[in-house]
Structure formats: structure tokens, C-alpha cells
Design a protein around this motif. Structure first.
Motif, PDB file in Angstrom:
ATOM      1  N   PHE A   1      83.673  49.838  64.678  1.00 43.37           N
ATOM      2  CA  PHE A   1      84.163  48.547  64.226  1.00 43.37           C
ATOM      3  C   PHE A   1      83.203  47.467  64.709  1.00 43.37           C
ATOM      4  O   PHE A   1      82.594  47.585  65.771  1.00 43.37           O
ATOM      5  CB  PHE A   1      85.566  48.273  64.763  1.00 43.37           C
ATOM      6  N   GLU A   2      83.068  46.419  63.928  1.00 43.52           N
ATOM      7  CA  GLU A   2      82.218  45.291  64.286  1.00 43.52           C
ATOM      8  C   GLU A   2      82.944  43.984  64.007  1.00 43.52           C
ATOM      9  O   GLU A   2      83.603  43.840  62.968  1.00 43.52           O
ATOM     10  CB  GLU A   2      80.897  45.309  63.512  1.00 43.52           C
TER      11      GLU A   2
ATOM     12  N   PHE B   1      82.549  45.681  72.714  1.00 46.64           N
ATOM     13  CA  PHE B   1      83.849  45.863  73.353  1.00 46.64           C
ATOM     14  C   PHE B   1      84.932  45.078  72.627  1.00 46.64           C
ATOM     15  O   PHE B   1      86.070  45.539  72.492  1.00 46.64           O
ATOM     16  CB  PHE B   1      83.781  45.433  74.826  1.00 46.64           C
ATOM     17  N   ALA B   2      84.590  43.889  72.145  1.00 47.37           N
ATOM     18  CA  ALA B   2      85.568  43.074  71.420  1.00 47.37           C
ATOM     19  C   ALA B   2      86.062  43.788  70.174  1.00 47.37           C
ATOM     20  O   ALA B   2      87.237  43.674  69.806  1.00 47.37           O
ATOM     21  CB  ALA B   2      84.945  41.726  71.046  1.00 47.37           C
ATOM     22  N   ALA B   3      85.164  44.521  69.515  1.00 48.87           N
ATOM     23  CA  ALA B   3      85.564  45.243  68.303  1.00 48.87           C
ATOM     24  C   ALA B   3      86.507  46.395  68.626  1.00 48.87           C
ATOM     25  O   ALA B   3      87.321  46.794  67.786  1.00 48.87           O
ATOM     26  CB  ALA B   3      84.315  45.767  67.583  1.00 48.87           C
ATOM     27  N   ILE B   4      86.401  46.942  69.837  1.00 48.62           N
ATOM     28  CA  ILE B   4      87.291  48.027  70.237  1.00 48.62           C
ATOM     29  C   ILE B   4      88.708  47.507  70.474  1.00 48.62           C
ATOM     30  O   ILE B   4      89.695  48.115  70.048  1.00 48.62           O
ATOM     31  CB  ILE B   4      86.756  48.709  71.517  1.00 48.62           C
ATOM     32  N   SER B   5      88.807  46.348  71.147  1.00 51.09           N
ATOM     33  CA  SER B   5      90.116  45.765  71.430  1.00 51.09           C
ATOM     34  C   SER B   5      89.975  44.271  71.686  1.00 51.09           C
ATOM     35  O   SER B   5      89.068  43.857  72.418  1.00 51.09           O
ATOM     36  CB  SER B   5      90.753  46.440  72.645  1.00 51.09           C
ATOM     37  N   PRO B   6      90.875  43.458  71.130  1.00 49.80           N
ATOM     38  CA  PRO B   6      90.836  42.011  71.396  1.00 49.80           C
ATOM     39  C   PRO B   6      91.021  41.670  72.871  1.00 49.80           C
ATOM     40  O   PRO B   6      90.649  40.576  73.301  1.00 49.80           O
ATOM     41  CB  PRO B   6      92.001  41.473  70.554  1.00 49.80           C
TER      42      PRO B   6
ATOM     43  N   ALA C   1      86.317  34.854  62.770  1.00 47.50           N
ATOM     44  CA  ALA C   1      85.760  36.184  63.019  1.00 47.50           C
ATOM     45  C   ALA C   1      86.483  37.176  62.122  1.00 47.50           C
ATOM     46  O   ALA C   1      87.707  37.106  61.950  1.00 47.50           O
ATOM     47  CB  ALA C   1      85.913  36.566  64.487  1.00 47.50           C
ATOM     48  N   VAL C   2      85.720  38.092  61.561  1.00 43.32           N
ATOM     49  CA  VAL C   2      86.255  39.099  60.651  1.00 43.32           C
ATOM     50  C   VAL C   2      85.906  40.482  61.190  1.00 43.32           C
ATOM     51  O   VAL C   2      84.787  40.709  61.673  1.00 43.32           O
ATOM     52  CB  VAL C   2      85.685  38.931  59.231  1.00 43.32           C
ATOM     53  N   LEU C   3      86.858  41.405  61.113  1.00 45.30           N
ATOM     54  CA  LEU C   3      86.643  42.770  61.579  1.00 45.30           C
ATOM     55  C   LEU C   3      86.225  43.660  60.416  1.00 45.30           C
ATOM     56  O   LEU C   3      86.854  43.664  59.355  1.00 45.30           O
ATOM     57  CB  LEU C   3      87.923  43.317  62.216  1.00 45.30           C
ATOM     58  N   TYR C   4      85.141  44.404  60.628  1.00 50.10           N
ATOM     59  CA  TYR C   4      84.621  45.337  59.632  1.00 50.10           C
ATOM     60  C   TYR C   4      84.558  46.744  60.226  1.00 50.10           C
ATOM     61  O   TYR C   4      84.425  46.921  61.441  1.00 50.10           O
ATOM     62  CB  TYR C   4      83.202  44.962  59.203  1.00 50.10           C
ATOM     63  N   ARG C   5      84.605  47.706  59.333  1.00 49.08           N
ATOM     64  CA  ARG C   5      84.269  49.080  59.710  1.00 49.08           C
ATOM     65  C   ARG C   5      82.841  49.349  59.234  1.00 49.08           C
ATOM     66  O   ARG C   5      82.516  49.113  58.067  1.00 49.08           O
ATOM     67  CB  ARG C   5      85.226  50.090  59.086  1.00 49.08           C
TER      68      ARG C   5
END
Length: 467
Positions: free
Chosen positions: A337-338, A387-392, A432-436
Motif C-alpha cells: 500500500f502507498e 509505515f503510514a501506508a501499513i497503518s494510520p 492523501a489517497v491510499l493506493y495498492r
């Protein structure tokens, strides 16, 4: 005491200390270039606010006596110059006591940074650099032959780095035991390098060989460090080769380079007898034996941790980071995740609002941008974004302050990025947007020229606007 020195390791010591000085140089340089945005007076996690609630005992640092950005810059750039001088050989041009003072000063200056660096300096290689730097104080210079007790302590440190990493893997993710972890790791590691795409596409049997070789390097070879020569040298040399493989496959700051430096504590190089054969003075022997006794006493806690089912990873048992426990990647992510930061100049948000992306230097963003080689340099913001992409939870203390600085067009923050899509004026909104993300296949790579394929998942941080 004839047993006290080992002249045959003089060249090995020279290589070890020069490599260690290079790593210190990189560490201070990264601190000097990045601190204002991260921990400066107006940074995301300001040092003055942190020290307001920390005593000297809780966070020993020269900054306990007063902090300013100008003072931090002077310390960091001063450390850079000092490390460069030691790399060039200054520690061998001064008397033995002068060499010890130079290494003690490098250790003290970097300790002062790490102990106020908060989450930006929470990586295991920070403690590793400090522990190695403390041992370097007592390793001597060309005035005396290398002391056997300190060479032993460097082997003990290397043992803990490698064996701890091996144990945390066996006790952790199942994929380490069934030899499949590297099917995922090259793609999901924190900061892929230029060759990571190619490593990811190795055949599965080779991935299994990679994992098996890793287990051998981290669980078998460290034990051989304490055997007679030439076996110890063979083990250390093999460990250097495995570290070079890791350097080629990704960006892990200076962890691998520092581990290579430590290996020279056991890797005996030929042709060293002429470099240092003088007997050590009594005062030096006393200091070395005292430091050795201290490290062995403090080693109780890391040794017990190695034997514990609840093994801690990258943990310091004291605020001086003298003897620590190490380890990495006890669990492996299967999916990458990014978090992508975006901004818009439009004052009013609509369904048709055009968002433009900020690009980071090291972490994946633009799918057509090939991952770069940055190690041993440490891109701290890029690593924390992983790390942010792993968990907020990892990003809670600093992500909103980061977005606020983008909205303000903060120059220090923008210098941490590869591309600012708003060079003339700050955006009106940032989100901020989360992508795979995943690596493209060989066919996709040939067709599109992209290194990555990504799928948008959800908004990670709701749009923020200037106050």
C-alpha cells in the motif's frame, strides 16, 4: 599483556574504522539536510516541544541545555566535517588519546541527535551506529595493535545483529519457515531499489534459495565468528557477500554497509603486521578492560532477549544505546500500500476537481518512475510514509503537520520531496489517497514502460485547507 593485542588485525581495524566513519558522515549529513522539516523549531515534531516533557535522564542530549535550529545545524554540519576528517585519516595522525576523543565526540554528537529525533530516529540502525561508535572509542589507532577484547566485542555486536534478525524471522512469519517470503518482500519492502523489480521476477525456486541462504547467513555463520582463524574470516567474508546482495536488492539506509564494517572485526586481512605492533600503554589497557566489563554486564539483557519467546526487535535497554537488541522483518507484507499526497489550487472542491500529486524521492509514486538507489543515505520521511501506508497509527503524530506545511509552501518540507506540483504558489487544499501498488509483469513493462501498477482504494486523509 601479550594476549591483549592482535597485530594481525591492524588492516582489518583500519577498514572497519574508515567504513564506520563514512557511515557517521552519512548520518550527520542526512540530519543536517532534513532536520528543519522533521524536528526543527517549526518542524512536524519539534524538538523544543519534545524536550519540554523529558528530563536529561530520559533523553540525554546536548540539546537539553538549549535548542535552536542554528545550534542543531552547527552540531550536524560539525559532525559531518568531523566524520569526514576521521574518514580521511585524522584519527591515525593524532596521539592515541586524541583518537579516542575524536570517536567519543562523534558518538556524543550523534547520540544528542538520536535522543531528540523521536519517531524519525526510531530505526534500529541508529542504535547500531551508536553502539559501534562507542566500541570504536576503544579500538585504538595506528599507535597500538588492535585490542583483542574490543575485537571480541565487535564480533559479539555482529552476532547480535545477524542472529537476532534470524531468530525474529523463524519466530515470526510462517513464510520464513516455508521459504516463500521473498516472493513478496522485494515488492513490499519499504524502499525498493533500481534492481528490485528484477529481483521480484526471479523464479520461485531462486526465491527459496534466497531465503535458505538468508537463514544460513543469519543463524549459522554468526556462530562461526567465535571460532579460530581462518574459519572466522570465512564466516565474516560470507556475511559480507550476503550484505552486498541485500544492498543490490533494496534501500536499507546504512544498515547493510554498517554490518559490512562490523564484519572486519572478524575478517582478518593479510599484510597488516607493519601497521601497528606497539604495545598498548597501561592506562589504555585499563580503559579497554573497563569498557569490556561494562559491555559484558549490559549484554545480559540483549542475551536474555535472544532466548525469549517474546523477543524484542530493535530495542535499546539504556538511553545511551550502548548494548542493544536487533532484528528486522519478522513479518512480511503480502500487499504493498502507498499513501499519495495530492493538492489542488481550486478553492471550491467538486467532483471534477483536478488533484496533482507530490512526488517523493525514494518511495513509489509515479508508476513510470524507476526506483532509485539512495542507501546508505536515509530518506526518513519516505520510510515513515511506508509505515503510514501499513497503518494510520504510525502517521498520527506527523501526517497532518506534514500536510499543513505543504499548504503553507514550507521550503524545508518541500526540499524533502522530488517534485512539487505547485512551484509558484501553495495549493488551496491537500489530501492523501491510499493506493495498492504492485510491480508490473514483464509483459506490462514492455507494453507501458511502467515499473508499477496501482489501484486507487480510498481517501486516506480528508482534504485540508489553509486556515
Amino acid at each position: 599483556m601479550e594476549w591483549f593485542t592482535a597485530p594481525g588485525y591492524a588492516l582489518s581495524r583500519l577498514v572497519l574504522l574508515r567504513l564506520l566513519a563514512v557511515v557517521y558522515l552519512v548520518g550527520f549529513l542526512a540530519a543536517a539536510r532534513q532536520f528543519r522539516a522533521l524536528i526543527g523549531e517549526h518542524g512536524m515534531l519539534p524538538v523544543p516541544r519534545y524536550l519540554r516533557y523529558r528530563t536529561f535522564r530520559e533523553a540525554p542530549s546536548l540539546f537539553q541545555f538549549g535548542y535552536s535550529d542554528r545550534g542543531f545545524a552547527a552540531l550536524a554540519w560539525g559532525g559531518t566535517l568531523l566524520a569526514a576528517a576521521v574518514t580521511a585519516g585524522l584519527a591515525d595522525l593524532v596521539p592515541l588519546w586524541g583518537s579516542m576523543l575524536l570517536w567519543a565526540l562523534l558518538w556524543l554528537l550523534y547520540l544528542s541527535i538520536v535522543n531528540v529525533g523521536q519517531t524519525w530516529y526510531s530505526f534500529g540502525w541508529e542504535s547500531l551506529l551508536l553502539e559501534a561508535g562507542f566500541l570504536a572509542v576503544f579500538l585504538g589507532n595506528t599507535e597500538v595493535a588492535p585490542p583483542v577484547p574490543v575485537l571480541f566485542l565487535f564480533r559479539w555486536l555482529l552476532f547480535r545483529v545477524e542472529f537476532g534478525a534470524g531468530l525474529i524471522k523463524l519466530r515470526g512469519d510462517r513464510c520464513w519457515r516455508d521459504l516463500t517470503c521473498l516472493k513478496y518482500h522485494h515488492e513490499t519492502q519499504p524502499m525498493p531499489g533500481p534492481l528490485s523489480w528484477y529481483f521480484h521476477h526471479l523464479p520461485m525456486p531462486l526465491h527459496r534459495v534466497e531465503v535458505a541462504a538468508n537463514h544460513l547467513a543469519q543463524l549459522g555463520l554468526p556462530v562461526l565468528l567465535f571460532t579460530p582463524q581462518p574459519v572466522a574470516s570465512w564466516a565474516a567474508g560470507a556475511m559480507v557477500v550476503t550484505q552486498l546482495w541485500l544492498i543490490a536488492s533494496g534501500n536499507f539506509a546504512w544498515l547493510n554497509w554498517l554490518t559490512i564494517a562490523l564484519a572486519f572485526g572478524a575478517l582478518r586481512l593479510p599484510g597488516a603486521g607493519h601497521l601497528a605492533t606497539a604495545r598498548a600503554p597501561l592506562w589504555y589497557e585499563v580503559l579497554v578492560l573497563a569498557a569490556t566489563a561494562l559491555v559484558l554486564w549490559l549484554s545480559y539483557w540483549p542475551a536474555r532477549n535472544l532466548l525469549s519467546r517474546g523477543q524484542l526487535m530493535n530495542y535499546s535497554f539504556n538511553r545511551l544505546h550502548l548494548v542493544n537488541t536487533y532484528g528486522a522483518f519478522g513479518s512480511i507484507n503480502r500487499i504493498r500500500f502507498e499513501v499519495v499526497l495530492e493538492g489542488t489550487a481550486e478553492e471550491r472542491l467538486t467532483a471534477g476537481t483536478v488533484w496533482r500529486e507530490y512526488e517523493f524521492k525514494g518511495k513509489p509514486g509515479d508508476v513510470r518512475h524507476r526506483p532509485g538507489q539512495y542507501a546508505p543515505y536515509h530518506l526518513r520521511l519516505d520510510w515513515l510514509m511506508w509505515f503510514a501506508a501499513i497503518s494510520p497509527v504510525y502517521a498520527r503524530p506527523w501526517l497532518r503537520p506534514f500536510a499543513e506545511r505543504l499548504l503553507a509552501g514550507d521550503r524545508a518540507t518541500l526540499r524533502l520531496l522530488r517534485h512539487n506540483p505547485f512551484p509558484d504558489a501553495p495549493p488551496a487544499h491537500v489530501r492523501a489517497v491510499l493506493y495498492r501498488y504492485r510491480f508490473t509483469s514483464r509483459q506490462e513493462r514492455r507494453a507501458s514502460g511502467a515499473w508499477w501498477h496501482r489501484t486507487r482504494l480510498r481517501v486516506y486523509l480528508a482534504p485540508m485547507t489553509r486556515l
